[in-house]
Scaffold this active site. Structure first.
Site, mmCIF file in Angstrom:
data_model
loop_
_atom_site.group_PDB
_atom_site.id
_atom_site.type_symbol
_atom_site.label_atom_id
_atom_site.label_comp_id
_atom_site.label_asym_id
_atom_site.label_seq_id
_atom_site.Cartn_x
_atom_site.Cartn_y
_atom_site.Cartn_z
ATOM 1 C CG ASP A 190 -3.360 -2.002 31.820
ATOM 2 O OD1 ASP A 190 -3.333 -0.868 31.323
ATOM 3 O OD2 ASP A 190 -4.395 -2.525 32.291
ATOM 4 C CG ASP A 249 -11.160 -6.384 20.847
ATOM 5 O OD1 ASP A 249 -11.414 -5.676 19.855
ATOM 6 O OD2 ASP A 249 -10.413 -6.015 21.767
ATOM 7 N N GLY A 286 4.368 -10.148 18.248
ATOM 8 C CA GLY A 286 4.292 -9.032 17.315
ATOM 9 C C GLY A 286 5.640 -8.478 16.911
ATOM 10 C CE1 TYR A 301 -7.603 1.609 23.682
ATOM 11 C CE2 TYR A 301 -8.434 -0.212 22.358
ATOM 12 C CZ TYR A 301 -7.397 0.414 23.014
ATOM 13 O OH TYR A 301 -6.141 -0.150 22.982
ATOM 14 C CD GLN A 302 -12.207 -1.524 19.797
ATOM 15 O OE1 GLN A 302 -11.109 -1.637 19.269
ATOM 16 N NE2 GLN A 302 -12.582 -2.299 20.800
ATOM 17 C CG ASP A 331 -6.372 -3.000 20.850
ATOM 18 O OD1 ASP A 331 -6.326 -2.560 22.013
ATOM 19 O OD2 ASP A 331 -7.397 -3.488 20.343
#
Length: 288
Positions: free
Chosen positions: A162, A90, A142, A65-66, A159
């Site tokens: 849901d 994270d 953001g 994913y990253q 990032d």
């Protein structure tokens, strides 16, 4: 969530199915100002971070994913110098961004400070970029931060979790309008794009919305075992006309486990059920 030594993920956006992981030790369990936070050590996936009952990251598969969330948009810009990450407390996406030698500034805008602190404590392999002098952290909304920095960032990566709870606004048009305004002339954005097996009814209207704001829009996907149905998508947009499935650059990036130029291009080749559904005039149901 933990019954008889097993964590069970049952999310609102994937009714009728669950993901279960055997728990060896609960490392942290608490509640921030925004959400429930759980960190545990598992038998087979290493350390696991869970927010509001939904798996966010595990040691074992986080790299898929990253790397795709970072290197797909970064390699669509010829010289990304200033990069914004919204969410991603994270630290994994930040870690990957710092592998690009063109980068001069990375801003992480995360609304929940606890996610950052727990990741520094229990997921140091992901949160290793926070001490880099190029990285700064803003604990705030953001969209508001972007409205204060118009025409500033070369790449913006959302990032997010849901679209329920604190991340719901990150899937709405005002948020994408803020991204478009904060990007430079040739800027590129990447946003977490949900699962094609479950969320075509979310993916399609989001793509249509982005097509009104950006000349180039695409949907790519990544395989990751601990996300619902083993797959997660990403919405890629550019402020200039280009083929988002083809990397513009071939920068040497160290220590990659998933991303390559070939995987970049292949990620945009969608299964027929998904391709047809996204081309339909009417929004499809969530079932393939």
């Amino acid at each position: 969530m933990i019954v008889d030594g097993w964590f069970h993920e049952r999310g609102q956006l994937w009714p009728g199915q669950a993901m279960s992981i055997k728990v060896e030790e609960v490392l942290f369990e608490g509640k921030s100002d925004f959400q429930d936070v759980l960190v545990f050590r598992s038998s087979t996936y290493g350390t696991v971070l869970v927010l509001d009952g939904v798996i966010q990251v595990t040691d074992r598969d986080e790299f898929s994913y990253q790397e795709m969330m970072c290197h797909v948009p970064m390699n669509l810009h010829e010289c990304p110098r200033r990069v914004l990450v919204v969410g991603g407390g994270d630290g994994g996406v930040v870690r990957e961004i710092l592998k690009h030698d063109t980068v001069e500034e990375v801003v992480l805008c995360e609304i929940d400070r606890m996610v950052i602190e727990m990741s520094k404590t229990y997921l140091p392999g992901l949160a290793c970029g926070y001490n880099d002098p190029r990285v700064s952290v803003q604990i705030m909304d953001g969209a508001e931060y972007m409205r204060q920095h118009m025409n500033y960032f070369d790449v913006i990566i959302t990032d997010s979790s849901d679209p329920i709870g604190p991340a719901e606004t990150l899937f709405q048009q005002p948020y994408f309008e803020a991204i478009a305004s904060a990007l430079t002339e040739n800027g590129v954005m990447c946003s977490q794009g949900e699962c094609m097996w479950l969320h075509l009814d979310i993916i399609k209207p989001t793509l249509r919305m982005c097509e009104k704001l950006f000349p180039s829009v695409g949907y790519a996907y990544t395989c990751i075992p601990t996300y619902p149905s083993g797959q997660i998508g990403e919405i890629i947009c550019s402020k200039r006309q280009l083929d988002v499935s083809k990397p513009l650059t071939q920068r040497t990036i160290p220590d990659l486990k998933y991303y390559s130029p070939e995987v970049h291009s292949a990620a945009f080749v969608l299964p027929e059920f998904c391709r047809r559904a996204l081309l339909e005039e009417e929004a499809p149901s969530g079932d393939p």
